[in-house]
Design an enzyme around this catalytic site. Sequence first.
Site, PDB file in Angstrom:
ATOM      1  CB  SER A  60      27.477 -43.774  25.059  1.00 21.23           C
ATOM      2  OG  SER A  60      27.672 -45.150  24.804  1.00 21.23           O
ATOM      3  CE  LYS A 205      30.894 -40.969  24.877  1.00 16.82           C
ATOM      4  NZ  LYS A 205      30.033 -41.091  23.678  1.00 16.82           N
TER       5      LYS A 205
END
Length: 273
Positions: A60, A205
């Site tokens: 991700s 992230k």
Amino acid sequence: MTIPRELKMGLSVLLTALGLGLQQPAYAASRIECTVILDAVTGETLHREGICDERFTPMSSFKLPLALIGYDAGILQDEHNPTWDYRPEFKGSKREQKTVDPTIWEKDSILWYSREITRRLGEERFADYVAKLGYGNADVSGRPGENGLTQSWLMSSLVISPDEQANFVRRFFIHALPLSDKAYDMTRAIIPVYAAKDGWTVRGKTGSGWLRDAAGEIDRNRPLGWFVGWAEKDEYQVVFARLEIGTEKSDEPASFAARARLIEALPEILKQQ
């Protein structure tokens, strides 16, 4: 089509011999860690510790370049548009079964929303963007029998090293990628924000997954975690990549630990510069 186990093992050995495998045999039983911190403006390496030049699946953490692509392509519009509703065919986990906008997508790391972006791009356009951005090995073809359009960044064909992650974030930070100003501005607006010690603000992230074994199967004793992004204090700006690969199963995503350690350590590391 089902790929015979013997063929998958042969492919894995061949890919490793060519330096393309997701797991390097020399590190098969070892914990792997890397922290890279660069000056965001000059690119100077401020801190580099661990195994930082080996490529692994981004998981991700790929949502950062995918956001840039989505905004540049006009699929994403602003922080809260488009809003897409969950559909049963997405086969998402319970936490993903909700209405999602770009901000929620990044904060809660919603896989089906990523896949909707790539589906709207199509195979050729998606591959062209990843190649144009120079992201890792830029291979979005997928593993044999997989749909690379929706799987390539998930323990599959697309791999990237911590060094490359940090350099990619720097190119994003200084607007050195061939993208629109809107893509930069909107991506920056939706990346999650965290407070760190000594007045630092961290944006980044996470990405969690596992390594694959010699037969190409997911090895849940080898959890992988990324935290990739940038940090700012007053006029000082840095970019970073943190990677951790463990040696035993974990109930918590490996990226959470990587994120916590980076946020804790970064102010202390930078005090020494």
